[in-house]
Every structure is written in C-alpha cells, then in structure tokens.
Scaffold this motif. Sequence first.
Motif, short mmCIF file in Angstrom:
data_model
loop_
_atom_site.label_atom_id
_atom_site.label_comp_id
_atom_site.label_asym_id
_atom_site.label_seq_id
_atom_site.Cartn_x
_atom_site.Cartn_y
_atom_site.Cartn_z
N GLN A 38 0.80 -1.23 0.00
CA GLN A 38 0.00 0.00 0.00
C GLN A 38 0.84 1.29 0.00
O GLN A 38 0.30 2.38 0.10
CB GLN A 38 -0.98 0.03 1.19
CG GLN A 38 -1.97 -1.14 1.20
CD GLN A 38 -2.80 -1.17 -0.07
OE1 GLN A 38 -3.43 -0.18 -0.44
NE2 GLN A 38 -2.80 -2.31 -0.75
N TYR A 39 2.16 1.14 -0.14
CA TYR A 39 3.03 2.31 -0.27
C TYR A 39 3.53 2.41 -1.72
O TYR A 39 3.45 1.44 -2.49
CB TYR A 39 4.21 2.22 0.69
CG TYR A 39 3.85 2.49 2.12
CD1 TYR A 39 3.94 3.77 2.67
CD2 TYR A 39 3.41 1.44 2.94
CE1 TYR A 39 3.60 4.00 3.99
CE2 TYR A 39 3.06 1.66 4.27
CZ TYR A 39 3.17 2.96 4.78
OH TYR A 39 2.82 3.19 6.11
N ASP A 40 4.05 3.58 -2.08
CA ASP A 40 4.65 3.77 -3.41
C ASP A 40 6.15 3.51 -3.35
O ASP A 40 6.78 3.62 -2.29
CB ASP A 40 4.43 5.20 -3.92
CG ASP A 40 2.96 5.54 -4.12
OD1 ASP A 40 2.13 4.61 -4.11
OD2 ASP A 40 2.66 6.73 -4.31
N MET A 41 6.74 3.17 -4.52
CA MET A 41 8.20 3.00 -4.61
C MET A 41 8.67 3.35 -6.02
O MET A 41 8.02 3.00 -7.01
CB MET A 41 8.60 1.56 -4.28
CG MET A 41 10.08 1.29 -4.42
SD MET A 41 11.15 2.42 -3.48
CE MET A 41 10.82 1.88 -1.79
N ASN A 71 1.64 3.32 -18.61
CA ASN A 71 1.12 4.20 -17.57
C ASN A 71 -0.35 3.86 -17.28
O ASN A 71 -1.18 3.82 -18.20
CB ASN A 71 1.24 5.66 -17.99
CG ASN A 71 2.67 6.17 -17.92
OD1 ASN A 71 3.34 5.99 -16.91
ND2 ASN A 71 3.13 6.80 -18.99
N ASN A 72 -0.66 3.62 -16.02
CA ASN A 72 -2.04 3.37 -15.61
C ASN A 72 -2.18 3.68 -14.12
O ASN A 72 -1.30 4.33 -13.55
CB ASN A 72 -2.46 1.92 -15.93
CG ASN A 72 -1.49 0.91 -15.36
OD1 ASN A 72 -1.02 1.06 -14.22
ND2 ASN A 72 -1.18 -0.13 -16.15
N GLN A 73 -3.23 3.19 -13.48
CA GLN A 73 -3.43 3.49 -12.06
C GLN A 73 -2.44 2.78 -11.15
O GLN A 73 -2.30 3.11 -9.97
CB GLN A 73 -4.87 3.14 -11.64
CG GLN A 73 -5.19 1.65 -11.59
CD GLN A 73 -5.71 1.15 -12.93
OE1 GLN A 73 -5.38 1.70 -13.99
NE2 GLN A 73 -6.55 0.11 -12.88
N HIS A 74 -1.68 1.79 -11.72
CA HIS A 74 -0.72 1.04 -10.92
C HIS A 74 0.74 1.48 -11.15
O HIS A 74 1.58 1.28 -10.28
CB HIS A 74 -0.83 -0.46 -11.23
CG HIS A 74 -2.20 -1.02 -10.98
ND1 HIS A 74 -2.75 -1.12 -9.71
CD2 HIS A 74 -3.14 -1.49 -11.84
CE1 HIS A 74 -3.97 -1.64 -9.78
NE2 HIS A 74 -4.22 -1.88 -11.07
N TYR A 75 0.99 2.04 -12.32
CA TYR A 75 2.37 2.40 -12.68
C TYR A 75 2.43 3.78 -13.35
O TYR A 75 1.50 4.18 -14.09
CB TYR A 75 2.98 1.39 -13.66
CG TYR A 75 3.10 -0.01 -13.10
CD1 TYR A 75 4.13 -0.34 -12.23
CD2 TYR A 75 2.19 -1.00 -13.48
CE1 TYR A 75 4.25 -1.64 -11.72
CE2 TYR A 75 2.31 -2.30 -12.98
CZ TYR A 75 3.34 -2.60 -12.10
OH TYR A 75 3.46 -3.88 -11.60
N SER A 76 3.55 4.48 -13.09
CA SER A 76 3.81 5.75 -13.76
C SER A 76 5.27 5.77 -14.21
O SER A 76 6.18 5.60 -13.37
CB SER A 76 3.53 6.92 -12.81
OG SER A 76 3.89 8.15 -13.42
N VAL A 117 5.90 2.56 -8.77
CA VAL A 117 4.90 1.54 -8.47
C VAL A 117 3.94 2.16 -7.45
O VAL A 117 4.35 2.51 -6.33
CB VAL A 117 5.54 0.26 -7.92
CG1 VAL A 117 4.47 -0.83 -7.73
CG2 VAL A 117 6.65 -0.23 -8.85
N ILE A 118 2.68 2.29 -7.82
CA ILE A 118 1.72 3.06 -7.04
C ILE A 118 0.89 2.12 -6.14
O ILE A 118 0.33 1.12 -6.60
CB ILE A 118 0.78 3.86 -7.96
CG1 ILE A 118 1.63 4.77 -8.88
CG2 ILE A 118 -0.22 4.68 -7.16
CD1 ILE A 118 0.82 5.40 -10.01
#
Length: 323
Positions: free
Chosen positions: A239-242, A267-272, A289-290
């Motif tokens: 549940q954290y970003d990295m 790119n989507n709601q899980h990755y940028s 990683v979101i």
Amino acid sequence: MIISDINIVHLVNFDFLASCQRTPTISYISQEQIKDIGSTVDLECSVQYGLDYPVAWLRVDDAGISGALPISSGTTLIVPNNRFSITFDRQSSTYRLQIRDIQETDAGVYYCKILLSLVDEVAASVDLLVRRSPIIAANSTSSLVVSEGEDIQLECYAFGYPYPRISWRRENNAILSTGASIFRGNFLNISNVQKEDRGTYYCVAENGVGKGSRRNIAVEVEFKPVITVPRPRLGQALQYDMDLECHIVAYPPPAIVWIKDGVTISNNQHYSISIFATADEYTDTTLRVITIEKRQFGQYTCKATNRLGSAEAQVELFDIKLL
C-alpha cells in the motif's frame, strides 16, 4: 684644327647614336616587401635607357596573368584609388609606386614593365606580402557523427600570412588520442573510436598576427546503450509507493521500456513511467509503483534500444513486513 673639331663632332654623334640604340633595362627593383595591414609601402623601379618608352606598374594576384591589374603608365595613375600614387625621379630614373593604408587585397606580385613594342617588353617583379591573421578554411571538419569502433580523421586548414600553425585540443584539456593534450598538424586521427572520444575538439590556427582563430568541432560517437542501476534491490511495504530507477548512456537516444513477467508496462493506475533526457547521450528513467499490491512484488526489467543494439538491467522490488 678644323679636322680635329670634325672628329670630335663625329665622336659625339656616335656616342649619342649608340646610347639611343641601347636596349632599355631595369637596373633596380625593390626587394620583397612584408607589411602589416594599414601601413605604407614604396615600390621602386629604376630604368636605364628607357626615357622614350612607356613604363608601367601592374599587379598580378593568385589568378595569374588573367588577374593582372594595370596600376600606372609613366606618371599617370590608372587605378582610381587615392591610396595609390606614382612619382618619377628623373635624376635616378626611378618610378616609385606608393601604397598607403595597405589592405589584405593588396598582396600580390607587382611588375614593373618597359613596353618596347606590342610584342616585346622588359619586366621585373617584387612580391608584396601582407601579414594577415589566420582564418580557418571552410573545408575544415565542422562536425562528425561516427559509430563506435570506426577510424576517423579530423581535418583543419587555415590561410593567412605568415602561414598559420595548426594545433588540436579537446574541451577541458582532455587527453587526445595521441596521448597528449596538444597535437600539431592539419590532421588528427582517432583509431577505433570509443564513446569516451565523443565531445568538442578545437582546431587552433596561429601565426603571431592577431589572436589567432579557433573552430569547435563536435564529434558524436554512436554506441549501443549501457545501463546502470543505482539500487538493484528495493524493499517496500504493501500500500506504499516505490520508485525504481535506471540510468542509461546511449547515442542516438534510445527507446526505453519497463517489463515485468514478460509484459511491457504502460502508464495506468498502478504504474507511472518518467523519462528524463539530461543530455544527448544521458537518459534517466523512473518507474513508480503506485499503492503496491502483492502481485507487484518481483523482478522488473529496464530495457533500452537504439539502432546499434540494446541493453537491459533488473531491479527487484520485495516486500517489507510492517510490524
């Protein structure tokens, strides 16, 4: 006494006729002249037995006789230029051509000519050399794009007077392929070019006149990507970003993708995905990683590709259990 006077008259007439029949000659002409721009020069031409013949000054430039420029005839100036003047000293039978405020274009070979007939003349010449600061020629290398492993030659030519000396340097006085920081000569050869050879090279032309001249030559070396990963293993809790990072060196700039489990990430709601070109050959990329889910732990591949090849590196994201 009468016979004696007649003999004297005959002798005088003989000497006079003999002098009239002598071929005109140029007894003196100035030696080579080397002058600075803006100075004054006197070119002298002394003539014997030539009072009854036209005497002319003309200049011949690098184009040869087709570039001949008539300057004067006798004491009459043909060139409509107030920097030029012509005088005649009857006592020494000398024609003096003076050029004031010398310009670069005044350099050339100056001929003093006695015109004996339409097809015959007597001539002598003097070189006027004008000191000129160097100018690097247009046919010198301006830039170069090569592939790693090739052999290249950088060329540099310059003109000016005295003839310029050519030397080579690199930006920040980096070492040249010769093993020194300075190399002298018109050609700089680099064998088996490596990416470390890329950068700016300086061709410097100097001849002691003015500040010299310099040309910057950009050498671009094309090479396949090389990837470095600052942190190959990263731990984070659910549940954290990295952020996962890759640094890429390549030219031309590469196409970059991130891959997980054989699937290219978008790119989507899980990755940028972010890509930053810091220079022509340097690129940084970050995969964020979101809100990490369990399935997002694992091995990630950073891949870079250009027309010379590709490279890839791995970054592992693992789970950190929070208490």
